[in-house]
Write an enzyme that holds these catalytic residues in place. Structure first.
Site, PDB file in Angstrom:
ATOM      1  CG  ASP A  70      -2.067  -0.701   1.008  1.00  0.00           C
ATOM      2  OD1 ASP A  70      -2.161  -1.912   0.247  1.00  0.00           O
ATOM      3  OD2 ASP A  70      -3.173  -0.680   1.699  1.00  0.00           O
TER       4      ASP A  70
ATOM      5  CG  ASP B 173      -8.920  -1.149  -7.808  1.00  0.00           C
ATOM      6  OD1 ASP B 173     -10.024  -1.966  -7.955  1.00  0.00           O
ATOM      7  OD2 ASP B 173      -8.092  -1.408  -6.704  1.00  0.00           O
TER       8      ASP B 173
ATOM      9  CD  GLU C  13     -13.261  -1.580  -6.270  1.00  0.00           C
ATOM     10  OE1 GLU C  13     -13.531  -2.997  -6.379  1.00  0.00           O
ATOM     11  OE2 GLU C  13     -12.382  -1.201  -5.700  1.00  0.00           O
TER      12      GLU C  13
ATOM     13  CG  HIS D 207     -12.738  -7.265 -13.557  1.00  0.00           C
ATOM     14  ND1 HIS D 207     -13.593  -5.964 -13.455  1.00  0.00           N
ATOM     15  CD2 HIS D 207     -11.796  -7.094 -12.506  1.00  0.00           C
ATOM     16  CE1 HIS D 207     -13.147  -5.092 -12.442  1.00  0.00           C
ATOM     17  NE2 HIS D 207     -12.011  -5.935 -11.950  1.00  0.00           N
ATOM     18  CG  ASP D 208     -13.027  -8.380  -9.255  1.00  0.00           C
ATOM     19  OD1 ASP D 208     -11.932  -8.855  -9.858  1.00  0.00           O
ATOM     20  OD2 ASP D 208     -12.847  -7.198  -8.959  1.00  0.00           O
TER      21      ASP D 208
END
Length: 601
Positions: free
Chosen positions: A208, A238, A280, A349-350
């Site tokens: 991170d 994201d 997101e 896509h997840d």
């Protein structure tokens, strides 16, 4: 077709590089810029988004992987389908240990996809067709192979020493949950070079960034300026809830995160008006609404945010044949600022995430939709829409109607418009990221490469495989799912109520039927009545429509007039998993509009 779609006139600048311990980045001025679309500060409210993986769509270079030139080649199809904006997941340089969400260089395109010049050509070609493009921006973390991280671990006292969250102990921030519970045991990992622990909310190879360091904030804003300067129309941000860490909290949705997003929004509004930020944030609506910012200003953080909890409840409502899972989550959703919009979706896509449901609801969803253990991934279900619904055409059409009519801008996932399936024996989320099925020919028409070189094998399932399900066959069949989807998109585009209309649920006498009105007020207003049968059996419904007395419901796909509304409850009968879209009008009904020269039903 524009020349930019065919040729690159100057050699590409090859991304970032380290010089004297400093990471140098290219400038947007090193490249061309795409043609601009007309400025429209609310375009995203009316848009239908289409998520497409560059790797999965079309292979123009015949190397087995989709690429930017391949996407340019298929823009005419997307224009014909009727979408308004393409959403591209990460296409940046990456080791690809997490599908590109582990970014090694924010300023470079993954070489197998092309170059930055190819990307500019894509945006230019899309804009010339009236299609916008937004891209993923992974703000929270990088790949461990990013030069920022390599310099940070090599030289703790250097300019990048504080770019990441380092600690001598792994006992900090213990109230933060582990997101990838199926692969990670801790949010900390030990680095043998620096001899310290680094913080990661996702995979251990994705450290991170430290947003308490002002230099990190400036570096990310520079990345934003770079891509917006090339002409893109916005970003999907994201994993935004996790940017900051504080002891005694769960390290999510912190005030510092919102303060930074306000900075980002100001840069976008001041320097790139008309561009969009989509958050997101897989959180409850009461938390997500904070990412729109101050309602008194119309919103000063993100323009859009995904409504994650709505999606599993659509599946739950249809399986339980009850409107209440949908009704309840919409009732729990707070109002949003005037200039904000939800993004809603069925699949992406997840995995079909089940984080925002109760334990009991999660068990129910697994039992109903993931009977094979291979269908599960992390806290969710890794399946495409058609297999989730047992390839039931009526259910697929009902889900599409809900997606296009509930509050928010809809996001389609590539291939769902033709009913593509998945390959559950592929690892991780790859099963829902297989090649687009264009034709019944070799490699599904996706690539001319040797089949053994394809990045993933196409589906050869007898029901969902490319020989049975493909664009070529469905485009020429008026009753196909593809033409149904195209027709519904065209109908939606003609009625602003679907995009910006107020939402009013009507209740009604039958709990298996979800009925609501979307309405834009005023002399030029638009009122649409949507009635959805969530049951597999035919159902009657009596609706109180007295406030529209003397209005005539006109069914939108066939332009058929139904009986005029009176003082008594309005009775409708719907087939199993059937739906109606009506315009409520006092005007004389004219001829039905057409889609592409003929009306496809």
């Amino acid at each position: 077709m524009n020349e930019a779609e065919h040729s690159v006139e100057h050699p590409p600048v090859q991304g970032s590089h380290v010089e004297g311990g400093v990471v140098e980045h290219p400038d947007a001025k090193d490249f061309g810029s795409a043609a601009a679309l007309p400025a429209d500060p609310t375009w995203f409210k009316h848009a239908v988004f289409y998520e497409v993986l560059v790797r999965a769509f079309f292979d123009a270079s015949a190397d087995g992987s989709g690429d930017l030139r391949g996407l340019i080649d298929r823009l005419d199809y997307l224009q014909w389908l009727g979408i308004d904006c393409i959403w591209l997941p990460p296409f940046y340089d990456s080791p690809l240990r997490d599908g590109g969400y582990d970014i090694r260089d924010f300023y470079k395109v993954l070489p197998e996809f092309g170059t930055v010049d190819d990307f500019v050509a894509l945006v230019d070609a899309a804009h010339r067709r009236g299609i916008r493009i937004i891209t993923d921006l992974v703000m929270n973390h990088t790949s461990e192979s990013h030069p920022w991280f390599q310099e940070s671990r090599r030289d703790p006292d250097g300019p990048y020493g504080d770019y990441y969250v380092w600690s001598d102990t792994s006992e900090r921030y213990t109230d933060a949950r582990i997101i990838f519970v199926d692969t990670e045991e801790s949010n900390w990992s030990f680095d043998p070079v620096r001899r310290q622990f680094y913080w990661h909310r996702f995979f251990s190879h994705q450290p991170d960034l430290n947003y308490d360091n002002p230099a990190v904030q400036e570096a990310m804003i520079d990345v934003i300026r770079f891509w917006l300067g090339l002409g893109i129309d916005g970003f999907r941000l994201d994993a935004v809830p996790y940017l900051f860490e504080r002891e005694g909290t769960n390290c999510e949705n912190l005030p510092e995160t919102h303060a930074f997003l306000k900075r980002v929004r100001k840069v976008v509004d001041d320097e790139f008006p008309g561009r969009v930020l989509l958050a997101e944030a897989n959180q409850w609506p009461g938390d997500v609404v904070e990412y729109f910012g101050d309602p008194n200003t119309g919103g000063d953080e993100c323009h859009m945010a995904f409504h994650f909890p709505l999606m599993p409840r659509i599946f739950m409502a249809v399986r339980r044949e009850s409107r209440f899972p949908i009704s309840e989550i919409i009732a729990q959703t707070p109002p949003i600022p005037d200039m904000a919009q939800w993004g809603i979706f069925l699949r992406n896509h997840d995995e079909l995430t089940l984080e925002m449901v109760t334990d009991e609801e999660r068990d129910y969803m697994y039992a109903e939709y993931a009977k094979d253990p291979r269908m599960k991934a992390n806290v969710g279900i890794r399946r495409r829409l058609a297999p989730l619904l047992d390839n039931d055409r009526n259910q697929i059409e009902l889900f599409t109607a809900l997606l296009l009519s509930l509050p928010g801008s809809p996001v389609l996932y590539y291939g769902d418009e033709i009913g593509m399936g998945d390959v559950i024996w592929l690892g991780d989320r790859d099963g829902v990221r297989i090649p687009m099925q264009w034709t019944p020919d070799r490699n599904a028409g996706f690539s001319t490469a040797n089949p053994g070189r394809l990045y993933l094998p196409p589906s050869q399932d007898p029901v969902y495989g490319y020989q049975a399900v493909n664009v070529e066959a469905q485009r020429d069949t008026s009753t196909s799912l593809l033409n149904f989807t195209r027709t519904m998109l065209a109908v939606r585009r003609r009625h602003p109520a679907f995009a910006v209309g107020a939402f009013q649920e009507l209740g009604g006498s039958n709990p298996s039927v979800l009925a609501y009105v979307r309405q834009v007020a005023g002399d030029d207003g638009d009122t649409v009545l949507c009635v959805n049968n969530l049951s597999r059996f035919p159902q009657p419904i009596e609706l109180d429509l007295q406030q529209w007395t003397n209005y005539t419901p006109v069914e939108l796909t066939g332009h058929v007039e139904f009986p005029r509304i009176g003082q008594v409850p309005y009775l409708l009968t719907l087939p199993g998993h059937g739906f109606y879209w009506f315009q409520l009008t006092t005007h004389e009904v004219g001829a039905p509009p057409t889609c592409g020269g003929e009306r496809r039903l």
